[in-house]
Motif scaffolding. Structure first.
Motif, PDB file in Angstrom:
ATOM      1  N   ALA A  58      -4.887 -18.349 -11.127  1.00  0.00           N
ATOM      2  CA  ALA A  58      -4.326 -19.699 -11.133  1.00  0.00           C
ATOM      3  C   ALA A  58      -2.818 -19.682 -11.377  1.00  0.00           C
ATOM      4  CB  ALA A  58      -5.017 -20.547 -12.199  1.00  0.00           C
ATOM      5  N   GLN A  59      -2.298 -18.583 -11.913  1.00  0.00           N
ATOM      6  CA  GLN A  59      -0.866 -18.492 -12.207  1.00  0.00           C
ATOM      7  C   GLN A  59      -0.066 -17.868 -11.065  1.00  0.00           C
ATOM      8  OE1 GLN A  59       0.290 -17.285 -16.157  1.00  0.00           O
ATOM      9  NE2 GLN A  59      -1.781 -17.493 -16.946  1.00  0.00           N
ATOM     10  N   HIS A  60      -0.745 -17.522  -9.980  1.00  0.00           N
ATOM     11  CA  HIS A  60      -0.086 -16.802  -8.889  1.00  0.00           C
ATOM     12  C   HIS A  60       1.101 -17.568  -8.313  1.00  0.00           C
ATOM     13  CE1 HIS A  60       0.331 -14.250  -5.312  1.00  0.00           C
ATOM     14  NE2 HIS A  60       0.433 -15.375  -4.623  1.00  0.00           N
ATOM     15  N   GLY A  61       0.887 -18.836  -7.970  1.00  0.00           N
ATOM     16  CA  GLY A  61       1.967 -19.618  -7.369  1.00  0.00           C
ATOM     17  C   GLY A  61       3.185 -19.709  -8.253  1.00  0.00           C
ATOM     18  N   GLY A  62       2.969 -19.868  -9.546  1.00  0.00           N
ATOM     19  CA  GLY A  62       4.079 -19.933 -10.487  1.00  0.00           C
ATOM     20  C   GLY A  62       4.846 -18.633 -10.547  1.00  0.00           C
ATOM     21  N   MET A  63       4.147 -17.508 -10.417  1.00  0.00           N
ATOM     22  CA  MET A  63       4.819 -16.209 -10.443  1.00  0.00           C
ATOM     23  C   MET A  63       5.722 -16.038  -9.222  1.00  0.00           C
ATOM     24  SD  MET A  63       1.964 -13.513 -11.790  1.00  0.00           S
ATOM     25  CE  MET A  63       1.348 -13.580 -13.479  1.00  0.00           C
ATOM     26  N   VAL A  64       5.232 -16.450  -8.056  1.00  0.00           N
ATOM     27  CA  VAL A  64       6.048 -16.353  -6.846  1.00  0.00           C
ATOM     28  C   VAL A  64       7.325 -17.172  -7.017  1.00  0.00           C
ATOM     29  CG1 VAL A  64       6.168 -16.855  -4.385  1.00  0.00           C
ATOM     30  CG2 VAL A  64       4.046 -15.947  -5.361  1.00  0.00           C
TER      31      VAL A  64
ATOM     32  N   GLN B  61      -8.867 -11.603   5.433  1.00  0.00           N
ATOM     33  CA  GLN B  61      -7.853 -10.681   4.919  1.00  0.00           C
ATOM     34  C   GLN B  61      -6.468 -10.995   5.466  1.00  0.00           C
ATOM     35  OE1 GLN B  61      -8.642  -8.539   2.307  1.00  0.00           O
ATOM     36  NE2 GLN B  61     -10.329  -9.979   2.569  1.00  0.00           N
ATOM     37  N   ILE B  62      -6.406 -11.415   6.728  1.00  0.00           N
ATOM     38  CA  ILE B  62      -5.113 -11.828   7.279  1.00  0.00           C
ATOM     39  C   ILE B  62      -4.594 -13.029   6.499  1.00  0.00           C
ATOM     40  CG2 ILE B  62      -3.956 -12.804   9.307  1.00  0.00           C
ATOM     41  CD1 ILE B  62      -5.887 -11.116  11.037  1.00  0.00           C
ATOM     42  N   GLY B  63      -5.484 -13.984   6.213  1.00  0.00           N
ATOM     43  CA  GLY B  63      -5.084 -15.153   5.432  1.00  0.00           C
ATOM     44  C   GLY B  63      -4.665 -14.792   4.024  1.00  0.00           C
ATOM     45  N   PHE B  64      -5.401 -13.865   3.385  1.00  0.00           N
ATOM     46  CA  PHE B  64      -5.073 -13.424   2.032  1.00  0.00           C
ATOM     47  C   PHE B  64      -3.694 -12.779   2.014  1.00  0.00           C
ATOM     48  CE2 PHE B  64      -5.717 -10.105  -1.409  1.00  0.00           C
ATOM     49  CZ  PHE B  64      -5.572 -10.994  -2.460  1.00  0.00           C
ATOM     50  N   ILE B  65      -3.418 -11.957   3.012  1.00  0.00           N
ATOM     51  CA  ILE B  65      -2.112 -11.311   3.104  1.00  0.00           C
ATOM     52  C   ILE B  65      -1.018 -12.351   3.336  1.00  0.00           C
ATOM     53  CG2 ILE B  65      -0.679  -9.824   4.576  1.00  0.00           C
ATOM     54  CD1 ILE B  65      -3.198  -8.072   4.987  1.00  0.00           C
ATOM     55  N   GLU B  66      -1.254 -13.246   4.282  1.00  0.00           N
ATOM     56  CA  GLU B  66      -0.227 -14.217   4.678  1.00  0.00           C
ATOM     57  C   GLU B  66       0.127 -15.196   3.560  1.00  0.00           C
ATOM     58  OE1 GLU B  66       0.489 -17.635   8.145  1.00  0.00           O
ATOM     59  OE2 GLU B  66      -1.485 -16.696   7.884  1.00  0.00           O
ATOM     60  N   PHE B  67      -0.884 -15.738   2.922  1.00  0.00           N
ATOM     61  CA  PHE B  67      -0.645 -16.841   1.982  1.00  0.00           C
ATOM     62  C   PHE B  67      -0.557 -16.411   0.517  1.00  0.00           C
ATOM     63  CE2 PHE B  67      -2.890 -18.873   5.603  1.00  0.00           C
ATOM     64  CZ  PHE B  67      -1.845 -19.685   6.027  1.00  0.00           C
ATOM     65  N   VAL B  68      -1.068 -15.223   0.199  1.00  0.00           N
ATOM     66  CA  VAL B  68      -1.091 -14.794  -1.202  1.00  0.00           C
ATOM     67  C   VAL B  68      -0.211 -13.574  -1.442  1.00  0.00           C
ATOM     68  CG1 VAL B  68      -2.554 -13.976  -3.088  1.00  0.00           C
ATOM     69  CG2 VAL B  68      -3.412 -15.745  -1.531  1.00  0.00           C
ATOM     70  N   VAL B  69      -0.515 -12.482  -0.758  1.00  0.00           N
ATOM     71  CA  VAL B  69       0.145 -11.211  -1.064  1.00  0.00           C
ATOM     72  C   VAL B  69       1.580 -11.163  -0.540  1.00  0.00           C
ATOM     73  CG1 VAL B  69       0.001  -8.701  -0.882  1.00  0.00           C
ATOM     74  CG2 VAL B  69      -2.097 -10.058  -1.036  1.00  0.00           C
ATOM     75  N   ALA B  70       1.777 -11.555   0.710  1.00  0.00           N
ATOM     76  CA  ALA B  70       3.101 -11.436   1.318  1.00  0.00           C
ATOM     77  C   ALA B  70       4.183 -12.236   0.588  1.00  0.00           C
ATOM     78  CB  ALA B  70       3.041 -11.832   2.796  1.00  0.00           C
ATOM     79  N   PRO B  71       3.930 -13.492   0.190  1.00  0.00           N
ATOM     80  CA  PRO B  71       4.993 -14.219  -0.524  1.00  0.00           C
ATOM     81  C   PRO B  71       5.429 -13.536  -1.811  1.00  0.00           C
ATOM     82  CG  PRO B  71       3.325 -15.749   0.272  1.00  0.00           C
ATOM     83  CD  PRO B  71       2.782 -14.369   0.486  1.00  0.00           C
ATOM     84  N   LEU B  72       4.464 -12.971  -2.559  1.00  0.00           N
ATOM     85  CA  LEU B  72       4.832 -12.286  -3.795  1.00  0.00           C
ATOM     86  C   LEU B  72       5.506 -10.957  -3.500  1.00  0.00           C
ATOM     87  CD1 LEU B  72       4.832 -12.231  -6.858  1.00  0.00           C
ATOM     88  CD2 LEU B  72       2.535 -11.220  -6.803  1.00  0.00           C
ATOM     89  N   ALA B  73       5.005 -10.230  -2.500  1.00  0.00           N
ATOM     90  CA  ALA B  73       5.592  -8.935  -2.146  1.00  0.00           C
ATOM     91  C   ALA B  73       7.041  -9.102  -1.703  1.00  0.00           C
ATOM     92  CB  ALA B  73       4.774  -8.270  -1.041  1.00  0.00           C
ATOM     93  N   LEU B  74       7.313 -10.134  -0.925  1.00  0.00           N
ATOM     94  CA  LEU B  74       8.676 -10.376  -0.457  1.00  0.00           C
ATOM     95  C   LEU B  74       9.589 -10.778  -1.609  1.00  0.00           C
ATOM     96  CD1 LEU B  74      10.519 -10.530   2.026  1.00  0.00           C
ATOM     97  CD2 LEU B  74       9.858 -12.933   2.259  1.00  0.00           C
ATOM     98  N   ALA B  75       9.095 -11.666  -2.486  1.00  0.00           N
ATOM     99  CA  ALA B  75       9.889 -12.108  -3.631  1.00  0.00           C
ATOM    100  C   ALA B  75      10.188 -10.943  -4.567  1.00  0.00           C
ATOM    101  CB  ALA B  75       9.154 -13.218  -4.382  1.00  0.00           C
ATOM    102  N   MET B  76       9.192 -10.082  -4.787  1.00  0.00           N
ATOM    103  CA  MET B  76       9.388  -8.939  -5.682  1.00  0.00           C
ATOM    104  C   MET B  76      10.370  -7.935  -5.098  1.00  0.00           C
ATOM    105  SD  MET B  76       5.777  -8.041  -7.491  1.00  0.00           S
ATOM    106  CE  MET B  76       6.608  -6.733  -8.370  1.00  0.00           C
ATOM    107  N   ALA B  77      10.267  -7.707  -3.787  1.00  0.00           N
ATOM    108  CA  ALA B  77      11.113  -6.699  -3.162  1.00  0.00           C
ATOM    109  C   ALA B  77      12.587  -7.069  -3.226  1.00  0.00           C
ATOM    110  CB  ALA B  77      10.683  -6.493  -1.715  1.00  0.00           C
ATOM    111  N   ARG B  78      12.895  -8.362  -3.255  1.00  0.00           N
ATOM    112  CA  ARG B  78      14.286  -8.781  -3.370  1.00  0.00           C
ATOM    113  C   ARG B  78      14.847  -8.459  -4.746  1.00  0.00           C
ATOM    114  NH1 ARG B  78      13.057 -14.490  -0.414  1.00  0.00           N
ATOM    115  NH2 ARG B  78      13.647 -13.896   1.708  1.00  0.00           N
ATOM    116  N   VAL B  79      13.950  -8.392  -5.734  1.00  0.00           N
ATOM    117  CA  VAL B  79      14.362  -8.098  -7.102  1.00  0.00           C
ATOM    118  C   VAL B  79      14.208  -6.615  -7.414  1.00  0.00           C
ATOM    119  CG1 VAL B  79      13.846  -8.563  -9.536  1.00  0.00           C
ATOM    120  CG2 VAL B  79      13.820 -10.441  -7.874  1.00  0.00           C
ATOM    121  N   LEU B  80      13.161  -6.000  -6.857  1.00  0.00           N
ATOM    122  CA  LEU B  80      12.851  -4.591  -7.096  1.00  0.00           C
ATOM    123  C   LEU B  80      12.785  -3.855  -5.757  1.00  0.00           C
ATOM    124  CD1 LEU B  80       9.994  -5.166  -9.693  1.00  0.00           C
ATOM    125  CD2 LEU B  80      12.305  -4.395 -10.221  1.00  0.00           C
ATOM    126  N   PRO B  81      13.904  -3.405  -5.212  1.00  0.00           N
ATOM    127  CA  PRO B  81      13.933  -2.787  -3.879  1.00  0.00           C
ATOM    128  C   PRO B  81      12.914  -1.658  -3.661  1.00  0.00           C
ATOM    129  CG  PRO B  81      16.163  -3.166  -4.651  1.00  0.00           C
ATOM    130  CD  PRO B  81      15.259  -3.493  -5.808  1.00  0.00           C
TER     131      PRO B  81
END
Length: 262
Positions: free
Chosen positions: A70-76, A181-201
């Motif tokens: 439930a905290q995923h969106g806030g983390m992104v 799985q495509i939906g899970f990647i698109e809407f859940v994993v990818a937004p966090l992965a992209l946000a994290m990568a900008r902070v942690l190359p």
């Protein structure tokens, strides 16, 4: 028990009652852990003084509670905000990392040492690991996906038997493993992965991995579905993956894009 917090709350399970519908499973995990540690033969922290033990307990509880999905969106949003406020610092560090110069810069390390940032990094990295199956080599990612959907299906059967709403991924008769799985990647994993990568190359590689896996799931959806998707449906899903590629293209991830276009 293989059931979600939403399910436990819906049926007014004793854990939901005990923890007031808030992070039921995560709170239970914390409680069980410290019940075990309270046993003399299991107490790894028995030699620590009260101040240090209290600090460690706080970190453990805080980190486990943060794994509640439930905290995923806030983390992104938190990581996107972290980048937005300190874009120049992170862009400089990113340039150093890409050019194999000395990394990380001292300014970045000092920033990461501040208490609030340390807490954010700690909790988000644990959650990132918690949803990391699409970032693994495809055979591993596929096996995890199968196990997760099996668990969802079992909950779905119980939801039907109890006459309560069936979760969107819990009906095994309607859920497509590749599309889920495509939906899970698109809407859940990818937004966090992209946000994290900008902070942690150093975690940029996860963006490449999830796009590669999304493409494999796309192929499996077309090849393995009994009723083959229409050309229009295929184009729509490919466009969704293409948009994910575009968001990471700035880092030179052109191989995947070229592969898709071919």
């Amino acid at each position: 028990m293989g059931r979600s917090n939403v399910f436990l709350t819906e049926i007014e399970h004793e854990l939901a009652i005990c923890y007031n519908d808030m992070s039921c499973l995560e709170n239970m995990h914390c409680s069980k852990l410290f019940q075990i540690l309270a046993k003399h033969e299991c107490n790894l922290f028995s030699e620590l003084n009260e101040v240090i033990y209290s600090h460690i307990r706080h970190i453990i509880v805080d980190s486990i509670i943060a794994t509640d999905f439930a905290q995923h969106g806030g983390m992104v949003k938190e990581f996107e905000s972290m980048y937005g406020v300190n874009a120049e610092l992170f862009d400089t560090a990113d340039e150093m990392y890409m050019n194999t110069e000395e990394f990380p810069p001292r300014e970045l390390m000092e920033y990461f040492k501040t208490p609030d940032v340390k807490k954010t990094l700690r909790t988000v990295l644990l959650h990132f690991a918690d949803i990391s199956n699409p970032m693994k080599p495809f055979p591993v990612a596929e096996r995890w996906a199968e196990l997760v959907l099996k668990e969802f299906a079992l909950q779905g059967e119980e939801e039907k038997a109890l006459g309560i709403p069936v979760g969107p991924l819990n009906d095994k008769k309607t859920v497509s493993l590749p599309l889920s799985q495509i939906g899970f990647i698109e809407f859940v994993v990818a937004p966090l992965a992209l946000a994290m990568a900008r902070v942690l190359p150093p975690v940029w590689f996860t963006n490449q991995m999830i796009i590669d896996n999304a493409n494999i799931w796309m192929d499996k959806w077309i090849e393995d579905t009994l009723l083959k998707p229409s050309l229009e449906e295929q184009v729509q899903v490919r466009e969704r993956i293409h948009r994910m590629v575009q968001k990471t293209e700035q880092r030179g991830f052109t191989a995947t894009l070229a592969q898709m276009e071919n």
